[in-house]
Design an enzyme around this catalytic site. Structure first.
Site, PDB file in Angstrom:
ATOM      1  N   GLU A 115       0.806  -1.220   0.000  1.00 44.20           N
ATOM      2  CA  GLU A 115       0.000   0.000   0.000  1.00 44.20           C
ATOM      3  C   GLU A 115       0.845   1.279   0.000  1.00 44.20           C
ATOM      4  O   GLU A 115       0.857   2.031   0.986  1.00 44.20           O
ATOM      5  CB  GLU A 115      -0.944   0.023   1.201  1.00 44.20           C
ATOM      6  CG  GLU A 115      -1.955  -1.093   1.186  1.00 44.20           C
ATOM      7  CD  GLU A 115      -3.006  -0.962   2.280  1.00 44.20           C
ATOM      8  OE1 GLU A 115      -2.754  -0.263   3.271  1.00 44.20           O
ATOM      9  OE2 GLU A 115      -4.079  -1.561   2.135  1.00 44.20           O
TER      10      GLU A 115
ATOM     11  N   GLU B 227      -6.759  -7.686  -0.509  1.00 44.89           N
ATOM     12  CA  GLU B 227      -7.045  -7.682   0.932  1.00 44.89           C
ATOM     13  C   GLU B 227      -8.499  -7.284   1.144  1.00 44.89           C
ATOM     14  O   GLU B 227      -9.008  -6.375   0.477  1.00 44.89           O
ATOM     15  CB  GLU B 227      -6.200  -6.637   1.675  1.00 44.89           C
ATOM     16  CG  GLU B 227      -4.785  -7.018   1.934  1.00 44.89           C
ATOM     17  CD  GLU B 227      -4.079  -5.956   2.789  1.00 44.89           C
ATOM     18  OE1 GLU B 227      -4.737  -5.280   3.605  1.00 44.89           O
ATOM     19  OE2 GLU B 227      -2.864  -5.794   2.594  1.00 44.89           O
TER      20      GLU B 227
HETATM   21  C1  GLA Z   1      -4.113  -2.494   5.035  1.00 42.72           C
HETATM   22  C2  GLA Z   1      -2.759  -3.120   5.188  1.00 42.72           C
HETATM   23  C3  GLA Z   1      -2.726  -4.258   6.154  1.00 42.72           C
HETATM   24  C4  GLA Z   1      -3.562  -3.941   7.367  1.00 42.72           C
HETATM   25  C5  GLA Z   1      -4.949  -3.612   6.938  1.00 42.72           C
HETATM   26  C6  GLA Z   1      -5.847  -3.323   8.097  1.00 42.72           C
HETATM   27  O1  GLA Z   1      -4.844  -2.960   3.999  1.00 42.72           O
HETATM   28  O2  GLA Z   1      -2.201  -3.539   3.976  1.00 42.72           O
HETATM   29  O3  GLA Z   1      -1.386  -4.457   6.520  1.00 42.72           O
HETATM   30  O4  GLA Z   1      -3.004  -2.858   8.050  1.00 42.72           O
HETATM   31  O5  GLA Z   1      -4.928  -2.480   6.140  1.00 42.72           O
HETATM   32  O6  GLA Z   1      -7.156  -3.064   7.662  1.00 42.72           O
END
Ligand code: GLA
Length: 663
Positions: free
Chosen positions: A147, A306
């Site tokens: 991210e 995710e």
């Molecule tokens: C993001 C991150 C993860 C985690 C999630 C929590 O998507 O990539 O590492 O922190 O958020 O919602």
């Protein structure tokens, strides 16, 4: 990444657990039908505990175990979380905020992406991983970083900003012109005087702010591409990606990034707990599909990298997903083109900052409702094999442009809270409720097959964007433009002669004045319903009036207009109609353009999306209500295995996927 089956799995962090747990995890993954896990995302300090000293034994074992269990790996480079030694060795590589606060180790993502020491260390760990694992049989995908989304204003950043500006603008005269530095005497006489936007006395320069956002997106992108190139060189057969995070705060232009990844991967966490979560899921999936299409130049797969297996983060608390909702959210993404479903995270950690984030294997273990639901989802996905070939069918395109969103956020606008992504979401929501599937497009994307193009507060219009819109209309496409679109050029300088500058002639209107509304203000419309946020003095200049304002200074003046161009219509909407009115308006525009819902007879609360591959098609029906719903449809229901003659019953909160008879 070509798949014969849908991907299923999530982030797995074996480095947080003793090896016995790894064996349990592999057995549980097999039980749940998992075939892909992301490993190593934040493991830098466990892979390189001291500069240049590597400890790979544990990861060797983990990858071998996965391979033995028939599970593939999305192997991450761990560069989103530099180890403590890095911070101590390179204090100059720690990020600096706009008001000159330097951040320190203690969380994650604490680095400046423009700092040479950070870039060198990130490249080096990526090279080491590539050398060791590029040909490991478990490796399916490289997952670079996590991210990308930090910002920095340090001296390294400023130096890089000047280089980027010199390349973009050529010389200082062009920069001064683009930023209109004649205003408030900001004229730059030397490149050394140009800096990153910092905390300052009053309104900052909008051109500088906009270029800084673009520059920073490109800087993060170059941090990604240099790792990607290292990984690709080690084995060109393994695709490389990074997970996009969605949100207004994200300093990244994902459309530009989409061209640089082999597979668009997005993380999606709705922040609504009510029915809004379903609207958000549909929008996120359509955005991802749009970026994938933009990157590949044709429809292309993407992956939900995710999502939350259970609780959704909301303002101030976590909301536990009701039974069935996780499955429905997951399949909603598959309906809209995802090549699978991935969760954050596989096993809940016993400590650490995200100890209460939901997981497939929770603190209570695997004898849980969530694990059972995850196992059911694994089985459902296995029944959908073959569906990846199906392209989502959409005939309406909504234009989304990160830079327009950034520019509308700048200070000195006629109203606070102007929000291009929010206006995109409002148009998308209206069409979603009308059962009409939409593609999200980036200005300039091919529009073949799209009968209606919607520009929601698409503030910036370069000449190329204006030509793209004109071409669409002059080749028979319908158009609907909302307030504040085309008002400024690509440098955020106003296009003169009346708003909406770039589209004035095409739409046959000339806007003389803005009348921004207060948060609680409403302006009545002759169509019924009301407008919010914004209103305008619109003069007809070739268009006809569809709806007028009622009352106030705009009484009787046009609020919505329409111009006929050949067989097409070009609509202008000068306020933000309430949801029901907006839905009616967009449905009318779509109907005139010949666009119908995916399943016109679907009852309210049932979302219908069709994927098609030649003669074959699949109809997804997602029942967001708490009652069983009978839907006219025919084919073979893949989740139950039942034949369907003319009607299928979709259980409360459930999903049906029909493989339809050939056309
Ligand atoms: C993001 C991150 C993860 C985690 C999630 C929590 O998507 O990539 O590492 O922190 O958020 O919602």
């Amino acid at each position: 990444m070509t798949t014969k089956a849908l991907w299923y799995g999530g982030d797995w962090n074996p480095e947080q657990w003793p090896a016995e747990v790894w064996h349990d995890d592999i057995a549980l993954m097999r039980e749940a039908g998992v075939n892909l896990v992301t490993v190593g995302v934040f493991a830098w300090s466990r892979l390189e505990p001291a500069p240049g000293r590597h400890t790979f034994d544990w990861l060797d074992r983990v990858l071998d175990l996965l391979h033995g269990g028939g599970i593939r790996a999305a192997l991450a480079t761990p560069t989103a979380s530099p180890p403590p030694w890095f911070t101590h060795a390179h204090p100059d590589a720690m990020p600096v905020t706009a008001d000159d606060t330097r951040l320190h180790h203690g969380s994650r993502d604490t680095y400046c992406a423009a700092a040479p020491a950070y870039r060198a260390a990130a490249r080096s760990i990526a090279e080491t991983l590539a050398t060791r694992y590029a040909h490991h049989p478990a490796l399916a995908l490289w997952h670079v970083h996590n991210e990308y989304g930090t910002t920095c204003h340090c001296p390294h950043t400023e130096a890089a900003f000047r280089r980027w500006l010199a390349e973009r603008h050529g010389d200082l005269d062009a920069l001064n012109d683009a930023w209109t530095t004649s205003f408030w005497g900001q004229h730059y006489a030397d490149w050394a005087q140009v800096g990153a936007p910092r905390a300052t006395q009053y309104l900052a320069n909008p051109g500088q702010l906009l270029d800084f956002r673009r520059f920073w997106s490109d800087t993060l992108l170059s941090a990604y591409t240099e790792q990607r190139d290292v990984l690709r060189a080690a084995n060109p057969a393994v695709p490389v990606t990074t997970n996009f995070v969605l949100g207004e705060w994200v300093p990244v232009d994902h459309a530009r990034w989409a061209r640089e990844v082999d597979l668009v991967a997005v993380d999606h966490y709705p922040d609504r707990v009510d029915a809004g979560a379903e609207e958000q899921s549909a929008l996120a999936a359509d955005l991802a599909r749009g970026w994938a299409r933009h990157g590949a130049g044709r429809p292309a797969p993407w992956l939900l990298m995710e999502s939350a297996p259970n609780q959704i983060h909301t303002a101030g608390r976590m909301h536990t997903k009701e039974p069935g909702r996780m499955t429905r959210h997951s399949l909603a993404h598959v309906a809209r083109g995802s090549a699978g479903v991935m969760f954050f995270q596989w096993r809940a950690p016993a400590g650490g900052a995200e100890r209460f984030h939901s997981a497939v294997v929770s603190h209570a273990g695997a004898d849980t409702r969530v694990f059972r639901e995850a196992t059911g989802l694994g089985a459902a996905l296995a029944r959908l094999g073959g569906i990846e070939a199906g392209r989502v069918q959409a005939r309406v395109a909504i234009a989304y442009d990160a830079a327009s969103g950034w520019a509308l956020r700048h200070p000195g606008m006629p109203r606070d809270g102007l929000d291009h992504p929010g206006e995109v979401a409002a148009a998308h929501r209206a069409l979603w409720h009308a059962g009409i599937t939409t593609d999200l497009v980036t200005p300039g994307d091919p529009l073949d097959g799209h009968r209606l193009l919607v520009l929601p507060a698409l503030y910036l219009a370069s000449d190329a964007t204006a030509d793209w819109v004109r071409r669409h209309v002059h080749t028979g496409g319908h158009l609907l433009v909302t307030w504040l679109s085309g008002v400024a050029d690509e440098h955020a300088r106003i296009r003169l002669g009346g708003y909406p500058g770039a589209y004035r002639d095409l739409l046959g209107v000339r806007v003389e004045e803005f009348h921004p509304l207060a948060d609680d203000e409403r302006v009545l419309l002759t169509s019924g319903g009301f407008g919010r946020i914004w209103s305008e003095t619109v003069h007809l200049a070739g268009a006809e009036q569809v709806t007028a304002y009622i009352g106030g200074v705009l009484d009787g003046r046009p609020a919505v207009t329409r111009r006929r161009i050949g067989d097409a219509r070009a609509w202008y909407v000068s306020t933000r109609p309430d949801d029901a009115t907006y839905r009616r308006l967009l449905t009318d525009a779509a109907r005139l353009a010949g666009v119908v819902p995916a399943c016109p007879a679907a009852p309210p609360g049932v979302e219908a999306v069709r994927r098609r591959d030649g003669d074959r098609s699949w109809l997804f029906l997602l029942n967001h209500t708490d009652r069983p719903q009978r839907v006219p449809a025919a084919g073979h229901e893949l989740l139950t295995g039942d034949p369907v003659d003319d009607r299928v019953t979709v259980p409360p909160g459930g999903v049906a996927v029909l493989c339809e008879p050939p056309r």
